[in-house]
Design a protein around this motif. Structure first.
Motif, PDB file in Angstrom:
ATOM      1  N   THR A  43       0.843  -1.187   0.000  1.00  0.00           N
ATOM      2  CA  THR A  43       0.000   0.000   0.000  1.00  0.00           C
ATOM      3  C   THR A  43       0.879   1.239   0.000  1.00  0.00           C
ATOM      4  OG1 THR A  43      -1.602  -1.206   1.249  1.00  0.00           O
ATOM      5  CG2 THR A  43      -1.848   1.172   1.203  1.00  0.00           C
ATOM      6  N   ALA A  44       0.491   2.192  -0.809  1.00  0.00           N
ATOM      7  CA  ALA A  44       1.229   3.458  -0.797  1.00  0.00           C
ATOM      8  C   ALA A  44       0.206   4.573  -0.716  1.00  0.00           C
ATOM      9  CB  ALA A  44       2.048   3.594  -2.054  1.00  0.00           C
ATOM     10  N   ILE A  45       0.642   5.709  -0.235  1.00  0.00           N
ATOM     11  CA  ILE A  45      -0.306   6.822  -0.158  1.00  0.00           C
ATOM     12  C   ILE A  45       0.233   7.918  -1.052  1.00  0.00           C
ATOM     13  CG2 ILE A  45      -1.217   8.607   1.337  1.00  0.00           C
ATOM     14  CD1 ILE A  45      -1.311   6.450   3.517  1.00  0.00           C
ATOM     15  N   LEU A  46      -0.650   8.396  -1.964  1.00  0.00           N
ATOM     16  CA  LEU A  46      -0.213   9.408  -2.919  1.00  0.00           C
ATOM     17  C   LEU A  46      -0.776  10.752  -2.514  1.00  0.00           C
ATOM     18  CD1 LEU A  46      -0.714   7.849  -6.421  1.00  0.00           C
ATOM     19  CD2 LEU A  46       1.351   8.005  -5.066  1.00  0.00           C
ATOM     20  N   GLU A  47       0.045  11.778  -2.698  1.00  0.00           N
ATOM     21  CA  GLU A  47      -0.462  13.114  -2.467  1.00  0.00           C
ATOM     22  C   GLU A  47      -0.998  13.604  -3.807  1.00  0.00           C
ATOM     23  OE1 GLU A  47       1.112  17.257  -0.542  1.00  0.00           O
ATOM     24  OE2 GLU A  47       2.540  15.806  -1.302  1.00  0.00           O
ATOM     25  N   ILE A  48      -2.269  14.031  -3.829  1.00  0.00           N
ATOM     26  CA  ILE A  48      -2.878  14.399  -5.098  1.00  0.00           C
ATOM     27  C   ILE A  48      -3.157  15.895  -5.133  1.00  0.00           C
ATOM     28  CG2 ILE A  48      -4.826  14.024  -6.635  1.00  0.00           C
ATOM     29  CD1 ILE A  48      -3.219  11.565  -6.370  1.00  0.00           C
ATOM     30  N   LYS A  49      -3.986  16.339  -4.166  1.00  0.00           N
ATOM     31  CA  LYS A  49      -4.345  17.764  -4.066  1.00  0.00           C
ATOM     32  C   LYS A  49      -4.844  18.328  -5.392  1.00  0.00           C
ATOM     33  CE  LYS A  49      -2.007  18.916   0.075  1.00  0.00           C
ATOM     34  NZ  LYS A  49      -0.737  19.292   0.662  1.00  0.00           N
ATOM     35  N   GLU A  50      -5.822  17.637  -5.992  1.00  0.00           N
ATOM     36  CA  GLU A  50      -6.412  18.167  -7.229  1.00  0.00           C
ATOM     37  C   GLU A  50      -7.919  17.997  -7.154  1.00  0.00           C
ATOM     38  OE1 GLU A  50      -4.815  19.596  -9.516  1.00  0.00           O
ATOM     39  OE2 GLU A  50      -2.798  18.787  -9.685  1.00  0.00           O
ATOM     40  N   SER A  51      -8.590  18.792  -7.977  1.00  0.00           N
ATOM     41  CA  SER A  51     -10.014  18.531  -8.202  1.00  0.00           C
ATOM     42  C   SER A  51     -10.179  18.343  -9.703  1.00  0.00           C
ATOM     43  CB  SER A  51     -10.853  19.720  -7.746  1.00  0.00           C
ATOM     44  OG  SER A  51     -10.556  20.814  -8.589  1.00  0.00           O
ATOM     45  N   ILE A  52     -11.352  17.894 -10.116  1.00  0.00           N
ATOM     46  CA  ILE A  52     -11.543  17.710 -11.578  1.00  0.00           C
ATOM     47  C   ILE A  52     -11.271  19.024 -12.297  1.00  0.00           C
ATOM     48  CG2 ILE A  52     -13.257  17.217 -13.368  1.00  0.00           C
ATOM     49  CD1 ILE A  52     -14.425  15.077 -11.661  1.00  0.00           C
ATOM     50  N   LEU A  53     -11.726  20.140 -11.702  1.00  0.00           N
ATOM     51  CA  LEU A  53     -11.519  21.430 -12.374  1.00  0.00           C
ATOM     52  C   LEU A  53     -10.039  21.738 -12.513  1.00  0.00           C
ATOM     53  CD1 LEU A  53     -14.293  23.678 -10.792  1.00  0.00           C
ATOM     54  CD2 LEU A  53     -14.181  22.822 -13.116  1.00  0.00           C
ATOM     55  N   SER A  54      -9.290  21.512 -11.441  1.00  0.00           N
ATOM     56  CA  SER A  54      -7.871  21.874 -11.541  1.00  0.00           C
ATOM     57  C   SER A  54      -7.164  20.968 -12.532  1.00  0.00           C
ATOM     58  CB  SER A  54      -7.208  21.808 -10.165  1.00  0.00           C
ATOM     59  OG  SER A  54      -7.129  20.454  -9.758  1.00  0.00           O
ATOM     60  N   LEU A  55      -7.600  19.704 -12.562  1.00  0.00           N
ATOM     61  CA  LEU A  55      -6.989  18.810 -13.543  1.00  0.00           C
ATOM     62  C   LEU A  55      -7.280  19.284 -14.959  1.00  0.00           C
ATOM     63  CD1 LEU A  55      -7.802  15.347 -11.923  1.00  0.00           C
ATOM     64  CD2 LEU A  55      -5.535  16.295 -12.290  1.00  0.00           C
ATOM     65  N   LEU A  56      -8.487  19.768 -15.169  1.00  0.00           N
ATOM     66  CA  LEU A  56      -8.847  20.228 -16.524  1.00  0.00           C
ATOM     67  C   LEU A  56      -7.996  21.416 -16.928  1.00  0.00           C
ATOM     68  CD1 LEU A  56     -12.733  19.886 -16.460  1.00  0.00           C
ATOM     69  CD2 LEU A  56     -11.181  18.676 -17.960  1.00  0.00           C
ATOM     70  N   ILE A  57      -7.801  22.340 -15.967  1.00  0.00           N
ATOM     71  CA  ILE A  57      -7.033  23.532 -16.320  1.00  0.00           C
ATOM     72  C   ILE A  57      -5.589  23.141 -16.622  1.00  0.00           C
ATOM     73  CG2 ILE A  57      -6.146  25.714 -15.412  1.00  0.00           C
ATOM     74  CD1 ILE A  57      -8.875  25.983 -13.964  1.00  0.00           C
ATOM     75  N   LYS A  58      -5.046  22.201 -15.841  1.00  0.00           N
ATOM     76  CA  LYS A  58      -3.667  21.773 -16.109  1.00  0.00           C
ATOM     77  C   LYS A  58      -3.588  21.060 -17.468  1.00  0.00           C
ATOM     78  CE  LYS A  58      -2.049  21.515 -11.408  1.00  0.00           C
ATOM     79  NZ  LYS A  58      -1.725  20.628 -10.280  1.00  0.00           N
ATOM     80  N   LEU A  59      -4.655  20.318 -17.767  1.00  0.00           N
ATOM     81  CA  LEU A  59      -4.675  19.637 -19.071  1.00  0.00           C
ATOM     82  C   LEU A  59      -4.628  20.646 -20.191  1.00  0.00           C
ATOM     83  CD1 LEU A  59      -7.176  16.697 -19.092  1.00  0.00           C
ATOM     84  CD2 LEU A  59      -4.927  16.752 -20.100  1.00  0.00           C
ATOM     85  N   LEU A  73     -15.166  24.003 -19.135  1.00  0.00           N
ATOM     86  CA  LEU A  73     -14.980  24.941 -18.016  1.00  0.00           C
ATOM     87  C   LEU A  73     -16.049  26.024 -18.062  1.00  0.00           C
ATOM     88  CD1 LEU A  73     -11.085  25.137 -18.007  1.00  0.00           C
ATOM     89  CD2 LEU A  73     -12.540  24.120 -16.250  1.00  0.00           C
ATOM     90  N   LEU A  74     -16.358  26.484 -19.262  1.00  0.00           N
ATOM     91  CA  LEU A  74     -17.385  27.527 -19.381  1.00  0.00           C
ATOM     92  C   LEU A  74     -18.725  26.979 -18.894  1.00  0.00           C
ATOM     93  CD1 LEU A  74     -18.293  30.301 -20.242  1.00  0.00           C
ATOM     94  CD2 LEU A  74     -18.642  29.448 -22.552  1.00  0.00           C
ATOM     95  N   LYS A  75     -19.049  25.768 -19.288  1.00  0.00           N
ATOM     96  CA  LYS A  75     -20.335  25.188 -18.866  1.00  0.00           C
ATOM     97  C   LYS A  75     -20.356  24.998 -17.358  1.00  0.00           C
ATOM     98  CE  LYS A  75     -21.497  22.922 -23.197  1.00  0.00           C
ATOM     99  NZ  LYS A  75     -21.590  21.707 -23.973  1.00  0.00           N
ATOM    100  N   ALA A  76     -19.219  24.559 -16.795  1.00  0.00           N
ATOM    101  CA  ALA A  76     -19.167  24.354 -15.343  1.00  0.00           C
ATOM    102  C   ALA A  76     -19.390  25.695 -14.628  1.00  0.00           C
ATOM    103  CB  ALA A  76     -17.828  23.762 -14.954  1.00  0.00           C
ATOM    104  N   ALA A  77     -18.764  26.742 -15.154  1.00  0.00           N
ATOM    105  CA  ALA A  77     -18.913  28.052 -14.528  1.00  0.00           C
ATOM    106  C   ALA A  77     -20.356  28.527 -14.628  1.00  0.00           C
ATOM    107  CB  ALA A  77     -17.973  29.035 -15.204  1.00  0.00           C
ATOM    108  N   LEU A  78     -20.965  28.238 -15.756  1.00  0.00           N
ATOM    109  CA  LEU A  78     -22.354  28.674 -15.948  1.00  0.00           C
ATOM    110  C   LEU A  78     -23.271  28.014 -14.936  1.00  0.00           C
ATOM    111  CD1 LEU A  78     -22.767  28.605 -19.785  1.00  0.00           C
ATOM    112  CD2 LEU A  78     -23.103  30.526 -18.264  1.00  0.00           C
TER     113      LEU A  78
END
Length: 1900
Positions: free
Chosen positions: A1091-1107, A1150-1155
């Motif tokens: 078992t390993a524990i990963l540090e993620i600290k992301e949300s779907i929105l932040s992942l999208l922006i990084k993408l 992102l625009l739709k999510a903001a809307l």
């Protein structure tokens, strides 16, 4: 004993038989008249008895029929002339008796007069050409005979012509089957009213005679039938009996054709039960009758179901001895059965006795009452006749007779009932039959006539239990081939399925019965009865369940399967025909609300059957691994009726759905199929062979998809909308075996899938989800929208022809379903979405067809990749659609880059299916999406752009279909206790998108990079602290702070399943259902995982922006657009359809999510404000690096390869453009053979084999690649401008008398009659027919290189399209077809240095030089390689054409023959080039033909050989042309030997070629000009002579007068008037102008000759010679041809040839005579020439004129002109009889060059092993034939020993060919195509342009 019988047996003959034949006829007539009179009396008993006695005697069945059948010797040994005589005798008697003493023909005519012909009823057999009009038809089976069709008015209707498969009958006049508007003229009037009543005595005799006659026939049939010994009817015996009965049945058939009156008598006879009883009871004292009755009983018994082996155990019956009723005994119980079908709880003890793997299963029959299957009781002739018809396997004659009777209504009903009564018996006979195909066709031939009529079908259904019978018979039929199902639980399965390997399924034997069933279900009244009858529905579901799970596939895991079974064809066909089509038939009657009850019934019994099935296969909750069946007809019935219920009947969906547990089971198998499709496309089934791919393709193929994949997906949509979404989603990923892949860790272990398949399986799973969530086929689209979507999908993949679109768009298979192909909606939708591209013709390109291509706005708004993916059979089509889409966007400037599949807004869901969208709002899916986004961002392996595309698509779908706006967003962040896995707080995608996930606990292999980090972390306390940062207390209580990796998917699913089951059956029977099957033990149990524990600290929105940053390759590339323009949020203009790539997709999301939520908007802004640090470089292990490098290297290699290929393709293309302008005479790309500039003295050639270049030398000669072919194109020139038309009626005929070839032939044979043979052969040219044409591609090679090339071809075993042994090859460079090499003569290619310096010698000197040079003997050069090659190529040239086209001399093999042949080859090539240039030289220049001409080389070869034959200087025409001979009279002195041909009868062009080829090569330009000048004087004189003959006596004397006046002017020799008057006065001395009897004067229309018209006549006379001469000069000396206007062609050519003096002034009108340059005084030489003619006309005055050279009037050659409409050709020729064998050919063809009608492949017309087409191609085209195949509308080309299909010149309204007339739509001539064909014929380029040649072995 009857006299006739005695005669046949040969016993003592009673007196009656000894009456001589004529007396007998009288006697018969008298007897008949006497009997008729006796019967007409009121008391006719005596007459009746007398007649009976007579018939008894004449028609006795005690004839040695058996003997005749066994061996004819026995019968023939007796008297009476064998078996046939007695029958004929009997027939004669019958005819006489029927006519009652009168003549039989008159009797027929009399009966016909009373025919109320309201129906046509013409019966036809297979291969008959009939018509079907969908506009007029009520029943889809309606058909018309050609006559009725053409007599009716069907303009503008949707009709087609078809070739009958099974036979049929004409429905004209039957308003049950077609609308009255379509009746033809004959059958429009209901004529029954005005037909007089039939007089009683007319048919009285028939009523007495026919019962005996038919009984006699039945006795024959009984006698002849011998029960086959080993269950195999010996067909020979049956056929023999039938042959003997031919005349009798034909006689009956003729009776039916007498019309209605006779038919009604026959109906009475056939259906009368009393007659039957009296005649056939068999109880009489007549031994013979008794015997025949016994045979009948035996036959009946054997037709029962007793089988010698234990194949089937049904009831067995035993007929009681004498009675004809069959006692039905009880059923034999089945010994080894697997229990009754429906009691699947208790297992049968015997079942375990190790049944063989594929042993047949027997069912104990308890399905329906036995009477249907086994009882037959005959009560009338009709019934027994049908019985024997079946027993004899439906002989064609009997079928036709039975069908011919159908126009009689009473008969129709009786016959239909009889047919139904025999239905079970038909099935049994069909199963046993060896000719089941033929028999099937004959059965359908009958049944389609009976069951297409709704009224009749309804009546029979009510009175004869038609539906019961059909369903039972089908059930019994299938029961014979059942085997145990191996699906799921192999050992304990109780389910049985059909065995697809059985003949019954493989050969589609069930087809006729199923087709009848579908036919009757198309009638509403019948279908309603079916849907109301619960018993029938149960039986039918029972039948359908036989197909559920058939043809099971098991995945091969170790080695490749050794034998690929092809049973899947049978399985798919069976499901479509036996299950799906009846289903569509039933569905078509469930269209309105009132029919709800029917749907409820079907759904109810369907669910029951499904439940039974699940029990029978022991199904719990897990499908068995590695097996799949594509056949789930029960699921599909259920799905389709559900869909119909919601769509059309407004039923509440939930009221017809089962409980949750059943839904879970229902979804398993369809889902298994979807997963298997992905596996098959990932090559996981590759060891099962190609057939598994075939199954995957067939499953989605257009004819099957709406009965297979569509219902499956719909059923899954229904299940998804009703089941727990987390359960459904986890099931999907588990089925697709990618659960293990969905981990945050960079490495994982997948226990069920190899790494190389992971990526494509993940793509498959996501694609499936996208299809599931986006497809609306059954969820709310209207029929028109569906049609439009289907059409757009097909057009986007490729441009399509109209017919392929019709074929590719799945229409409901039942024709009454509304979307009929070609119906209004189809055409209107097509014109809305597509543009028509008319067929284009690139000469030499492939023949294009008319195509439809999507309109721009379709690409812009309607292209739907989801639909495309669903409908593609080949994966490459999806790519093709995307490529076309990309091209469109680039072209229209909408999007320059590489676009992603566009996102398309869907049509709204039907309210019943709203639950489907919950899938998008469930945590499981969100976890999957989050994980995948993260993995893509971190560049984990096995992820592709495709995966990302699908992930974004799903997110966007979720945003589009989110629940109503969140009311209080803050409150929705609920406490984590409610959250089952601490990933996401809620289930709404909008709020989950912004939820940050900090840490995730994952299981990883110990080698993973994460582990190392983890061990560090455990030492440092602060990292641990950070781990428990935010919610420390809660986290500590729960072990999964960031949740374990997503395998909880599987566990969750289990839990859900358990809960649902517990809810549904609260009893504690959970023991049966194990919680999890051992196969799916959680992969975590493997020891090497930690078992390993990963540090993620992301949300779907932040992942999208990084993408977004990652995709655009720039830091901070995303900037929220609303910060600049707040309007975007207030009035969002979100298009329904959006183009673009990943970056635009992310921005859109992102625009739709903001809307959708203020909160999201805020978070997006926040994320963007934090300057995102660069994505940390991931630590890559060496192993990973290796695989990554490998991938990259592969990618790079792939790109390199693409580049290379593209470069290669473009090079090839440019080469093709330069090299292959074979057939585009316009293009002017020079393809120089040489590189000779004027100063180069020697030509240099490149060898295309060894690549060296150099001159051609004596010992290493170079040669041109040439194709030699015999040609008769020249001979096809005619003298009229109108091209001949193809004959399309008996009156039109084409005669070949006016062709060029015929005229030349006649002239040569005339000359040979009167003149010396050797001289005749110098006066003409041959080669008009069978001339040798030489053409080259312009490439050269060393002859020794060529030899080794040929050797290598000979050893090459690859099958080439040509024959190397005949010297054929393809040019090594351009692959053009060739068959010889023409050596290039050493020396310069063009004699530059010689002709540049014109010498100033006088013409007299030149004439002497020419004579001297010709006189030198031409010794053959020394034995060099070059000379050998010259010889061999000459041999090739000779062998190219047939002997008959070379030998014209009277003394065979004389050298004169060769001489004539050689210069004629030159003539042929020059004439053909002239034709290629359009018949004149106005265009000038060197056309492509000139550039690649090989005439120069050819001339060398010919000249070399011609000089071997020196002409004796005495006979050389040159002397006659240039010298005055003194003793002219002495030449004509000796009468006995034939004179030479007078010089004026010589063909000047031939003389030119002879003179030039006799000169040593290379030729001086001066000599050439000299020869031309001399010959021109002769030509001009010939023109004057021809002109003088053309006009009448007065004109002649007038001209004679005017000319003599001018004779003494200075240039009298150059004035045509003077010369003409001199010619006339000279010729008047002889008899040339005499002998003009009155009749001939009448034929010459007096023309007023003006000086202008005479000048024009003379110019036209000389032009052909000038053209050929100019071409020759162009080729010999390389001078260009000047271009000019048509009217100045003469002057331009003559000055170019040096005939015109250079100082000639062109002011005054041009006069042809000014070109004359007489070598000797004109008047002397002319009188010398005229003297020869006068002395000839002295003896043969009548021929003198015929032999004069006339002006050349040949027009260019053309093929025959074809009619506009193909039907005119077809109707005339397809029934035309062949002139040779007088039969109608099976494959008729017609020659398009001369119009001859021939049999293709007809053995009847074969001569010395040559079939007719090949023979004709040799006679008509010297080996080239162009034939139109009448039955296929295709043109076939024969060239020598090869042939090819050229294509069709007739296209339908949509610009398509209809090969083999399969579609039967009207076809119209395509002028452009015909022009292309003609062009290829004239230019001899068939070999180069058409690629698919094959040998015909003289068999065409």
């Amino acid at each position: 004993m009857a006299a006739a019988a005695a005669a046949a047996v040969g016993g003592p003959q009673p007196p009656q038989a000894e009456v001589p034949a004529p007396g007998l006829a009288l006697d018969k007539a008298a007897t008949a008249a006497h009997l008729k009179a006796a019967l007409s009396r009121p008391d006719n008993r005596a007459g009746a008895e007398e007649l009976q006695a007579l018939l008894e005697r004449v028609l006795s069945a005690e004839r040695p029929l058996a003997a005749a059948a066994d061996g004819e010797e026995a019968a023939a040994a007796g008297g009476g002339g064998g078996p046939g005589a007695a029958e004929e005798e009997a027939l004669e008697w019958c005819k006489c008796l029927l006519a009652g003493g009168g003549g039989y023909d008159e009797f027929c005519a009399a009966v016909r007069a009373y025919d109320p012909a309201a129906l046509c009823g013409l019966v036809w057999t297979a291969n008959f050409v009939a018509y079907r009009c969908r506009t007029c038809g009520i029943s889809p089976c309606m058909s018309l005979c050609a006559e009725c069709f053409h007599q009716g008015d069907h303009t503008g209707h949707d009709f087609n012509m078809f070739r009958s498969q099974a036979g049929g009958a004409c429905d004209c006049g039957d308003s049950n089957v077609m609308r009255e508007s379509g009746f033809c003229k004959r059958h429009q009037i209901k004529s029954s009213s005005n037909i007089p009543c039939v007089p009683k005595d007319l048919l009285m005799m028939s009523e007495f005679v026919l019962p005996r006659f038919i009984f006699c026939l039945i006795q024959y049939l009984r006698e002849g039938y011998n029960e086959p010994a080993a269950d195999v009817p010996s067909e020979k015996d049956l056929n023999k009996v039938l042959q003997l009965l031919e005349p009798q049945i034909s006689f009956l058939e003729d009776l039916t054709k007498m019309g209605g009156a006779m038919r009604s008598v026959l109906t009475q006879v056939l259906t009368n039960q009393q007659n039957y009883k009296d005649l056939t009871s068999g109880l009489g004292e007549n031994a013979c009758a008794r015997k025949s009755h016994e045979k009948y009983l035996i036959a009946l018994k054997s037709s029962g179901l007793t089988y010698p082996e234990d194949k089937l155990v049904y009831g067995i019956q035993e007929p009681s001895a004498g009675a004809s009723t069959l006692a039905v005994q009880g059923f034999a119980s089945a010994a080894g059965t697997l229990g009754q079908l429906d009691s699947s709880d208790e297992e049968d003890q015997d079942g375990s006795q190790g049944l063989g793997k594929r042993k047949r299963v027997k069912l104990s029959s308890n399905t329906k009452d036995q009477s249907i299957m086994d009882v037959l009781k005959h009560k009338s002739f009709l019934e027994e006749l049908l019985f024997w018809t079946i027993k004899y396997e439906f002989p064609q004659k009997m079928v036709t007779f039975l069908l011919n009777m159908l126009p009689d209504q009473e008969y129709k009903v009786a016959f239909t009932k009889t047919f139904v009564q025999h239905y079970a018996f038909i099935m049994k006979t069909l199963k046993k039959s060896h000719e089941s195909d033929t028999m099937s066709n004959r059965i359908v031939h009958i049944s389609v006539q009976l069951f297409s009529n709704e009224e009749l079908a309804r009546q029979v259904t009510e009175e004869c239990q038609l539906l019961d019978i059909m369903v039972t018979v089908l059930l019994y039929m299938m029961e014979s081939c059942l085997i145990k199902s191996e699906l799921q639980d192999e050992e304990n399965s109780l389910h049985v399925v059909v065995n697809c390997g059985e003949a019954l399924l493989k050969n589609n034997t069930y087809w006729p019965l199923v087709s009848d069933f579908i036919n009757i279900l198309s009638h509403q009244s019948v279908a309603k009865r079916f849907l109301e009858d619960h018993g029938l529905l149960v039986t039918w579901m029972n039948f359908v369940s036989f197909f559920q799970g058939m043809n099971l596939n098991k995945r091969e895991l170790n080695e490749h399967v050794e034998f690929e079974s092809q049973t899947y064809y049978a399985a798919f066909a069976a499901e479509l025909e036996a299950c799906a089509q009846p289903m569509w038939g039933l569905l078509s009657h469930c269209k309105v609300r009132e029919t709800q009850e029917y749907t409820r019934n079907v759904v109810r019994y369907c669910l029951e059957a499904l439940q039974d099935w699940f029990d029978a296969i022991n199904f719990v909750d897990e499908p068995a691994p590695n097996q799949v069946t594509f056949h789930l007809p029960l699921h599909r019935y259920y799905a389709m009726f559900l869909s119909k219920a919601v769509k059309c009947q407004e039923l509440d969906l939930d009221s017809v759905l089962p409980d949750q547990e059943m839904l879970m089971k229902l979804m398993i198998h369809p889902l298994q199929i979807q997963a298997s499709l992905a596996e098959i496309h990932s090559n996981m089934w590759v060891r099962n062979g190609l057939q598994i791919k075939g199954q995957a393709m067939t499953y989605v193929q257009s004819h099957f998809c709406n009965s297979m994949i569509d219902p499956d997906i719909y059923l899954l949509q229904v299940c998804a909308s009703r089941l727990d979404p987390d359960y459904f989603i986890s099931s999907v990923f588990e089925r697709f075996k990618v659960v293990d892949l969905l981990t945050m860790a960079s490495q994982h272990q997948n226990t069920v899938l190899d790494a190389e398949h992971e990526r494509s399986m993940l793509e498959g799973a996501l694609t499936f989800l996208v299809i599931l969530l986006s497809l609306r086929l059954h969820l709310g689209m209207s029929d028109d929208e569906i049609l439009r979507a289907e059409m757009v999908a097909q057009l986007c993949m490729n441009d399509r022809t109209h017919s392929s679109l019709l074929d590719l768009i799945p229409e409901n298979p039942n024709p009454k379903s509304g979307i009929i192909p070609g119906s209004y909606s189809f055409e209107s939708v097509l014109s809305a979405v597509a543009d028509f591209k008319a067929p284009v013709f690139e000469p030499g390109g492939s023949m294009q067809q008319g195509m439809y291509t999507p309109k721009a706005e379709v690409w812009d708004h309607e292209f739907d990749p989801v639909m495309v993916i669903l409908r593609t059979v080949y994966r490459r089509d999806v790519q093709s659609a995307m490529d076309r889409y990309t091209a469109f966007l680039k072209q229209s400037g909408k999007f320059p880059g590489n676009p992603w599949p566009p996102y398309k807004k869907r049509t709204p869901l039907h309210p019943s299916y709203k639950g489907l969208m919950r899938l998008l709002h469930c945590k499981t899916l969100h976890i999957v999406l989050f994980t995948l986004l993260y993995k893509i961002l971190m560049d984990h392996q096995n992820l592709s752009e495709h995966v990302l595309c699908m992930v974004l698509y799903l997110i966007e779908l979720g945003l589009e279909n989110s629940a109503e706006e969140e009311s209080d967003e803050e409150a929705s962040a609920c406490g984590p206790e409610r959250c089952h896995d601490s990933w996401f707080p809620g289930s709404n995608l909008v709020s989950n998108m912004r939820h940050f996930i900090n840490y995730v606990r994952v299981r990883v292999p110990e080698t993973a990079p994460e582990v190392k980090r983890d061990s560090l972390a455990s030492t440092s306390s602060d990292s641990l602290g950070s781990l428990q940062s935010s919610r420390r207390p809660k986290v500590l209580q729960r072990e999964n702070s960031g949740t374990a990796q997503v395998f909880s998917l599987v566990a969750e699913r289990r839990k859900k399943f358990q809960e649902i089951i517990n809810r549904s059956n609260s009893e504690a029977n959970q023991v049966v259902r194990p919680k999890t099957s051992s196969k799916w033990s959680a992969p975590g149990s493997a020891p090497q995982l930690t078992t390993a524990i990963l540090e993620i600290k992301e949300s779907i929105l932040s992942l999208l922006i990084k993408l977004h940053h990652k995709l655009s390759g720039k830091q901070n590339s995303y900037y929220p657009p609303w910060l600049d323009d707040i309007e975007i949020l207030i009035q969002p203009e979100i298009p329904k359809y959006s183009h673009g790539d990943g970056i635009t997709a992310v921005e859109r999301i992102l625009l739709k999510a903001a809307l959708q939520s203020r909160m999201n908007k805020r978070i997006i802004e926040e994320i963007c404000r934090k300057v995102t640090p660069p994505v940390p470089p991931k630590k890559i292990t060496a192993a990973e690096k290796k695989t990554l490098d490998k991938e990259e290297r592969r990618q790079k290699a792939r790109e390199r390869q693409q580049k290379l290929l593209a470069e290669f393709a473009s090079r090839q293309k440019s080469f093709m453009e330069t090299a292959m302008d074979v057939d585009s005479p316009e293009s002017d790309i020079p393809m120089e053979i040489t590189t000779a500039e004027p100063q180069v003295s020697e030509a240099v050639y490149d060898c295309v084999i060894c690549g060296q270049s150099g001159p051609s030398s004596e010992d290493r000669p170079t040669g041109l690649v040439v194709l030699l072919q015999a040609s008769s194109v020249l001979g096809q020139c005619r003298d009229n401008i109108e091209p001949k038309k193809l004959p399309i009626s008996e009156e039109e005929q084409i005669y070949p008398w006016d062709t060029c070839a015929a005229v030349h032939d006649v002239r040569l044979s005339l000359l040979q009659r009167y003149f010396k043979d050797s001289s005749c052969l110098l006066a003409v040219s041959i080669g008009w027919e069978g001339g040798v044409y030489v053409q080259t591609c312009g490439h050269t090679l060393h002859i020794d290189c060529h030899k080794s090339y040929m050797e290598s071809l000979r050893n090459d075993q690859v099958l080439q399209g040509f024959s190397v042994d005949k010297g054929e090859f393809t040019c090594p460079l351009c692959r053009q077809f060739a068959n010889s090499v023409l050596p290039c003569y050493p020396g310069s290619n063009v004699e530059n240095n010689l002709w540049q310096r014109p010498s100033n010698k006088s013409i007299h000197d030149l004439i002497k030089e020419v004579e001297e040079l010709q006189g030198r003997p031409g010794a053959f050069p020394s034995e060099t390689n070059l000379s050998k090659e010259m010889e061999s190529v000459m041999k090739d040239i000779k062998n190219t054409t047939q002997k008959k086209y070379r030998d014209y001399s009277k003394t065979p093999g004389s050298p004169d023959n060769d001489f004539l042949f050689m210069y004629s080859v030159a003539r042929t090539n020059l004439e053909l080039e002239l034709i290629h240039r359009g018949g004149n030289l106005c265009s000038g220049g060197a056309s492509t033909a000139g550039k690649r001409s090989c005439l120069n080389q050819l001339f060398h070869v010919l000249a070399l050989h011609m000089r071997l034959y020196s002409i004796d200087s005495e006979y050389n025409p040159w002397r006659k042309l240039t010298q005055l001979l003194e003793e002219m009279s002495s030449q004509l002195g000796n009468e006995e030997q034939q004179p030479e041909v007078p010089i004026l009868y010589h063909d000047v062009t031939s003389l030119l070629l002879i003179q030039i080829l006799m000169m040593p090569q290379p030729l001086h330009k001066d000599h050439f000009t000299c020869i031309v000048k001399v010959l021109f004087t002769l030509l001009y004189t010939q023109g004057l002579v021809a002109l003088s003959v053309k006009c009448n006596e007065e004109d002649r004397s007038a001209w004679k007068h005017t000319g003599t006046l001018k004779k003494n002017t200075c240039d009298a020799e150059k004035s045509y008037e003077v010369l003409l008057s001199f010619v006339i006065s000279e010729l008047s001395k002889g008899k040339l102008y005499h002998e003009e009897g009155t009749q001939e004067c009448a034929t010459i229309i007096p023309v007023a000759w003006s000086p202008e018209s005479m000048e024009k006549y003379l110019q036209d006379f000389c032009l052909p010679f000038l053209r050929i001469t100019s071409l020759l000069q162009h080729h010999l000396f390389g001078e260009d041809l000047p271009s000019c206007q048509e009217e100045e062609e003469f002057s331009v050519l003559s000055s170019c040839l040096g005939l015109l003096p250079t100082f000639y002034q062109t002011e005054h009108p041009f006069i042809s005579a000014s070109c004359l340059d007489w070598p000797v005084p004109a008047f002397d030489i002319i009188s010398q020439w005229c003297f020869e003619i006068n002395s000839f006309t002295e003896r043969h005055a009548e021929q003198g004129k015929a032999l004069l050279i006339q002006e050349s009037k040949w027009k260019l050659p053309h093929l025959l002109q074809l009619p506009e409409n193909y039907n005119t050709i077809f109707q005339y020729y397809h029934r035309k009889t062949c002139s040779v064998c007088t039969k109608v050919p099976k494959d008729p063809a017609v020659c398009l060059v001369c119009g001859t009608f021939v049999c293709l492949k007809g053995l009847c017309c074969k001569q010395q092993s040559y079939c007719e087409c090949v023979l004709h191609s040799q006679n008509c085209g010297a080996g080239t034939g162009i034939f139109l195949l009448i039955n296929a509308s295709v043109i076939i080309i024969i060239r020598g020993h090869r042939f090819c299909l050229w294509g069709s010149v007739y296209l339908d309204a949509h610009g398509e060919e209809d090969r083999d007339l399969r579609r039967g739509k009207p076809l119209y001539i395509c002028k452009e195509r015909y022009k292309v064909l003609e062009q290829q014929w004239i230019s001899h380029t068939f070999d180069h342009i058409n690629k698919r040649w094959g040998p015909h072995y003289n068999g065409l």
